[in-house]
Scaffold this active site. Structure first.
Site, short mmCIF file in Angstrom:
data_model
loop_
_atom_site.label_atom_id
_atom_site.label_comp_id
_atom_site.label_asym_id
_atom_site.label_seq_id
_atom_site.Cartn_x
_atom_site.Cartn_y
_atom_site.Cartn_z
CD GLN A 122 -3.29 -0.66 0.46
OE1 GLN A 122 -4.20 -0.27 1.14
NE2 GLN A 122 -3.38 -0.74 -0.84
CG LEU A 150 -2.55 0.31 8.86
CD1 LEU A 150 -2.15 -1.06 8.40
CD2 LEU A 150 -1.32 1.12 9.23
CG ASN A 179 -4.50 7.59 3.93
OD1 ASN A 179 -3.68 7.53 3.02
ND2 ASN A 179 -5.35 8.58 4.06
CB CYS A 180 -0.94 2.39 4.47
SG CYS A 180 0.00 2.94 5.89
CB VAL A 181 -5.21 4.18 0.61
CG1 VAL A 181 -6.01 4.00 1.88
CG2 VAL A 181 -4.95 5.66 0.36
#
Lengths: 128, 427
Positions: B111, B208, B240-242
């Protein structure tokens, strides 16, 4: 008293006897099961897509619907059918890769953490 | 609310004996910076530099942050994290324009993103044009992913704050003033121009996947009003880890082109009344509540039209459509800003949700387009992540270091605030 049913193929998610464990790999079998349930009168409680994770990126998926037949909810049907169509298209176009073990763990963690976020919200709403 | 942004132009970054800005060069005392950032949750900490034109790849990228320091006015930069939770957005803020902090770390491998400082990939990310101070922090064994994310998020903010101090006493090269009056005054301005609001959707779906407003996780809030200048002082932080292509990094929030363009054309083409920040949720009930609140607040502002920007794809498409349809049904025209996952040939449906009322949509690009990223002389981080990163596939990373993947892997490639150079031309 739980008023929910979790439909999941994520082995790290703890399921009860009223939840549905999907054994097939990939998001599509989970979303097919969800689609069948909403046509039978279950209502969607969480969105069939997780976070910003694309259906062909993470094969693990957990979706929460109401327990039992509450009468068909057309918004649930529309969303479930729409997501299934998009998932089928995306998975067909770019199938899942062979993930290394650590990646599998990460993918399961992301699905579980998004499910937990939804469950926390449902808990506050008195649904479980 | 009145904020002066003083832009100090940074055209180069180098290591030096003192951390300072001199003649457009940001000098960094590496050891002092490391000492300032040290955190027991990390086993090792290193600082590196990546400049425009360098044959350097940074992978995996967690966040990008612009160094800013509050020189006058209430509160401090990044309230709720680096500074106390005090209202920001007024006074004077200095910006090291042209510099950025990039944090790298393997939190959840698939991600995070890629920044190439040269080559075809560099064209897709704005951070190939910034002089980057890269924070490379390896976690101690056993640190859980969400703890790693939180620690690295705060380390990035501290790093930017440390560097920005070098600009506190420097005379800016350019000063831009933003005036955002209280609502009663705003409504009386420019009576002949259409009144416009901005709905700012923040990724907030869980661990996350979170964005913070004044230090609070946005999913724990109801939609609310925020002055545009508060955002410029770091009131909104990415956590965030998108997917890399459409994640709004903290740098994007600080420099949101939607906010800046609305302010620039305010009084010329329209009357920009205000910003509503809202969240993106997991449950449908939460989506309904937030979109209803958003529609109510925008109606309350008494505007004719609203711009709505999304963050992410799939699930948030539902929030986007709910915000759109509820506003349209109140007679408020909407324009949506999103990106597309339309397949590698661009022929498939772009969003996971749609509605006939969503009849004015701006695309930030198709994230599924394929790109070949050539080998770089230097790689900062973990190149092996390319094989699991979202937008890659089995064999994306060739033995020679070339990466073939969708532009989704590039940080900021299809940014849904419109912070990119992608455009469409009629043929």
């Amino acid at each position: 008293m739980r008023y929910i049913t979790i439909v999941s193929n994520n082995p790290t998610v703890e399921l009860t006897s009223t939840d549905i464990h999907v054994t097939d790999y990939g998001v599509v079998p989970v979303l097919e099961r969800v689609r069948d349930l909403v046509h039978l009168g279950h209502h969607l409680l969480t969105h069939p897509f997780a976070g910003s994770v694309k259906p062909n990126e993470n094969p693990f998926r957990s979706v929460v619907v109401t327990k039992g037949d509450l009468g068909v909810d057309y918004q649930s049907v529309q969303i479930a059918e729409g997501c299934l169509e998009v998932a089928r298209r995306m998975v067909k176009e770019r199938p899942y890769r062979d993930f290394p073990t650590q990646a599998i763990k990460d993918l399961q963690l992301i699905d579980k953490s998004l499910l937990d976020s939804g469950l926390e919200s449902l808990r506050m709403a008195g649904k479980l | 609310m009145r904020l002066e942004l003083g832009y100090i132009k940074v055209s180069d970054v180098q290591f030096g004996a003192i951390t300072e800005v001199k003649n457009g060069v940001l000098f960094v005392n590496k050891q002092e910076m490391i000492t300032t950032l040290e955190d027991e949750r990390f086993a090792s900490l290193e600082i590196d530099l990546a400049k425009p034109g360098d044959e350097t790849r940074i992978i995996p990228v967690k966040d990008v942050i612009e160094p800013r320091v509050k020189v006058q006015g209430s509160g401090g930069i990044f309230p709720g994290f680096v500074s106390k939770v005090e209202t920001v957005g007024n006074g004077v803020t200095h910006v090291l324009k042209g510099a950025a902090v990039v944090t790298t770390g393997k939190i959840v491998g698939f991600q995070e993103g890629i920044i190439d400082m040269t080559g075809p990939g560099a064209e897709y990310t704005p951070f190939s044009k910034t002089n980057n101070v890269v924070v490379i922090a390896e976690p101690i064994e056993g640190l859980l992913q969400h703890e790693h994310e939180a620690a690295l998020r705060i380390m990035g903010l501290k790093a930017a704050t440390y560097l920005a101090e070098a600009g506190r006493s420097v005379t800016p090269d350019e000063v831009v003033t933003y005036d955002c009056p209280p609502l009663p005054q705003a409504l009386q301005q420019y009576p002949n121009l259409p009144k416009v609001a901005y709905v700012y959707m923040l990724q907030s779906q869980g661990l996350l996947h979170d964005t913070y407003v004044y230090g609070i996780d946005a999913k724990r809030t109801l939609p609310t009003f925020i002055y545009p200048t508060e955002v410029m002082d770091g009131a909104i932080i990415s956590g965030n880890c998108v997917s890399a292509c459409d994640k709004n990094t903290t740098y994007h929030h600080l420099n949101s082109p939607i906010i800046h363009d609305l302010l620039e054309r305010h009084g010329k083409e329209y009357n920009f009344i205000g910003v509503v920040v809202t969240n993106e949720n997991v449950t449908l009930a939460d989506k309904e509540r937030s979109s209803s609140f958003t529609a109510k607040l925008v109606e309350w502002l008494g505007v004719d039209a609203a711009i709505i920007s999304e963050e992410g794809f799939g699930n948030p498409d539902a929030d986007l459509m709910m915000n759109c349809t509820k506003l349209e049904k109140k007679g408020i025209k909407t324009v949506l800003v999103t990106d597309e996952y339309a397949g590698q040939d661009g022929a498939s449906q772009s969003l996971a949700d749609a509605d006939p009322l969503a009849n004015a949509v701006i695309t930030a690009g198709n994230a599924n387009e394929v790109i070949v990223l050539p080998t770089m002389k230097k790689v900062i981080g973990h190149p092996e992540v390319a094989d699991v990163i979202a937008g890659g596939w089995n064999g994306s990373l060739a033995k020679d270091g070339t990466i073939t993947a969708e532009i989704q892997v590039i940080t900021g490639a299809t940014n849904e605030l419109g912070f990119s150079k992608l455009t469409a031309k009629g043929v």
